[in-house]
Enzyme design. Structure first.
Site, mmCIF file in Angstrom:
data_model
loop_
_atom_site.group_PDB
_atom_site.id
_atom_site.type_symbol
_atom_site.label_atom_id
_atom_site.label_comp_id
_atom_site.label_asym_id
_atom_site.label_seq_id
_atom_site.Cartn_x
_atom_site.Cartn_y
_atom_site.Cartn_z
ATOM 1 N N SER A 113 53.670 2.568 25.621
ATOM 2 C CA SER A 113 52.351 2.511 25.009
ATOM 3 C C SER A 113 51.270 3.121 25.911
ATOM 4 O O SER A 113 51.436 4.234 26.361
ATOM 5 C CB SER A 113 52.059 1.045 24.655
ATOM 6 O OG SER A 113 51.156 0.995 23.603
ATOM 7 N N HIS A 167 56.667 -1.774 17.715
ATOM 8 C CA HIS A 167 56.092 -1.300 18.974
ATOM 9 C C HIS A 167 56.542 -2.222 20.111
ATOM 10 O O HIS A 167 56.051 -3.342 20.229
ATOM 11 C CB HIS A 167 54.563 -1.356 18.796
ATOM 12 C CG HIS A 167 53.783 -0.756 19.908
ATOM 13 N ND1 HIS A 167 53.783 0.605 20.151
ATOM 14 C CD2 HIS A 167 52.956 -1.310 20.825
ATOM 15 C CE1 HIS A 167 52.974 0.847 21.180
ATOM 16 N NE2 HIS A 167 52.473 -0.290 21.610
HETATM 17 C C1 GTR Z 1 46.844 -0.182 21.225
HETATM 18 C C2 GTR Z 1 46.338 1.226 21.345
HETATM 19 C C3 GTR Z 1 47.490 2.154 21.533
HETATM 20 C C4 GTR Z 1 48.464 1.645 22.574
HETATM 21 C C5 GTR Z 1 48.611 0.142 22.596
HETATM 22 C C6 GTR Z 1 49.245 -0.454 23.843
HETATM 23 O O1 GTR Z 1 45.892 -1.097 20.909
HETATM 24 O O2 GTR Z 1 45.626 1.528 20.185
HETATM 25 O O3 GTR Z 1 47.024 3.448 21.830
HETATM 26 O O4 GTR Z 1 48.139 2.119 23.819
HETATM 27 O O5 GTR Z 1 47.411 -0.504 22.451
HETATM 28 O O6 GTR Z 1 49.036 -0.003 24.956
HETATM 29 O O7 GTR Z 1 49.947 -1.453 23.677
#
Ligand code: GTR
Length: 411
Positions: free
Chosen positions: A251, A392
């Site tokens: 991420s 995610h």
């Molecule tokens: C989210 C963000 C993403 C990603 C994520 C993370 O809120 O929008 O770009 O980086 O966080 O790091 O878990």
């Protein structure tokens, strides 16, 4: 913290492939002045530097000056960690400038019967002690985002979150495959908040400066810097093969691992796990998270110049596949998750595909097809890609594939 507040921009989020605008993909092999690049030599002399320069000045921000490790201190070491399966070291790196000091601690697990191990290096979100149940892992006293499920209150990490992120770190699999694992709590390098008075930025201000200039580093570049300095340390550690360090990140920390390896060619390989917008995916697709949204919600991640392109992606002379191209010819793994549409899996895939032409200059193969593979059917080459089922996250499936790829292309 991870919950999206309902801004008008967010309600416009596009998840419909048929609504992706058509755009010209900026050619990695044509210079800004229109010259075609046909050799490794020209790529390395002319095109790579101008792309790197563009990303430095307009996306992540440049580092005001080099700052070397002032000292390092082995806080703790055990040759029989994890029930005798590993060596453990906790090494604190200290930096000094402007009368200020910053330290951060690398937690290192190494396979026991290998003289100099290849190592995966990646940050964690909530402290080194969250990646393992190992009681000896020190708890960071750095600022942390409050988080109920990690029982983090008052921005302080505690014993209660020990082992809470073991699911994301396949420590045993990594060690069994003969690799080491090194991790750092990212908040020690720069707390993840829109405040430039703390973290590594504050050590490098000029007199009377209190925040980075328009083209100077945001937090992603600061975290990347921290990985690069960890690599400096590995060059001094007799147990680590510093020529085989793989930068890994998930991420926002995947955006970080990409930028670290783009700026420092010593990284032997790179993994981008669900890095999404400002990471592996293509900004011009405006699918899922967009530049305006990311710069609004996380104003400290990129340099201020990047705001130029909020709702103005057309004006960008580059896109993120050219960031991936900066990794060439080193092995690169881009991974997506089916339920992580926010990060635009198709954009991540296409980006790996478009970067592949630079790998061809080096006679290496990458993502040759424009047809996305099915879920859980990885494509393994010097440039690799998979999309797995699920959300995610970082899973054992991801690590199993990273290890296979590293065995074939890095080790
Ligand atoms: C989210 C963000 C993403 C990603 C994520 C993370 O809120 O929008 O770009 O980086 O966080 O790091 O878990």
């Amino acid at each position: 913290f991870f919950i999206l507040s309902m801004s008008p921009l967010l309600s416009q989020t596009n998840y419909d492939e048929s609504k992706v605008p058509s755009f010209e993909v900026p050619d990695p092999l044509t210079t800004f002045k229109g010259k075609k690049i046909k050799s490794v030599k020209k790529w390395e002399k002319a095109r790579r530097p101008e792309l790197l320069h563009f990303f430095e000045n307009n996306v992540y921000g440049k580092i005001p000056k080099t700052l070397k490790i002032d000292s390092y201190n082995i806080l703790e070491q055990d040759d029989n960690a994890l029930n005798g399966k590993a060596k453990r070291k906790q090494v604190e790196l200290t930096f000094k400038n402007n009368g200020k000091t910053l330290s951060y601690t690398i937690l290192l697990y190494l396979p026991k019967n290998i003289a100099k191990a290849a190592v995966f290096l990646g940050y964690n979100f909530y402290g080194n002690h969250t990646i393992t149940e190992d009681k000896a892992v020190l708890i960071s006293s750095a600022w942390a985002n409050n988080n109920e499920s990690f029982q983090i209150e008052n921005n302080t990490l505690t014993e209660e979150s020990r082992g809470k992120r073991t699911n994301r770190w396949a420590v045993e699999k990594i060690l069994e495959a003969g690799y080491g694992l090194a991790t750092i709590y990212y908040g020690e390098v720069d707390p993840d908040k829109n405040d430039f008075s703390d973290g590594i930025h504050s050590l490098l201000y000029q007199q009377d400066q209190s925040r980075p200039k328009l083209d100077e580093w945001g937090s992603i570049a600061a975290w990347s810097w921290g990985m690069v300095r960890a690599l400096d340390y590995f060059e001094k550690d007799p147990d680590v093969d510093a020529s085989k360090v793989i930068s890994f990140g998930h991420s926002r920390l995947g955006k970080t691992s990409l930028w670290a390896a783009a700026t420092d060619k010593r990284f032997a390989g790179v993994i981008s796990n669900n890095s999404g917008c400002g990471g592996a995916t293509m900004s011009k697709r405006k699918f899922g998270e967009t530049l305006a949204v990311i710069n609004d919600r996380f104003p400290h991640w990129f340099c201020d110049n990047f705001n130029e392109y909020n709702e103005n992606e057309e004006a960008l002379p580059v896109d993120q596949h050219q960031l991936l191209a900066l990794i060439a010819p080193r092995p690169l793994y881009v991974a997506s998750a089916e339920e992580d549409q926010w990060a635009d899996p198709r954009g991540e895939f296409l980006s790996a595909h478009y970067a592949t032409q630079v790998y061809h200059l080096y006679d290496m193969e990458g993502i040759e097809t424009m047809e996305m593979p099915k879920v859980n059917e990885p494509i393994h080459n010097t440039v690799s890609y998979h999309i797995r089922t699920g959300k995610h996250d970082v899973t054992d499936y991801d690590w199993e594939n990273y290890i296979r790829w590293a065995n074939a292309f890095v080790k």
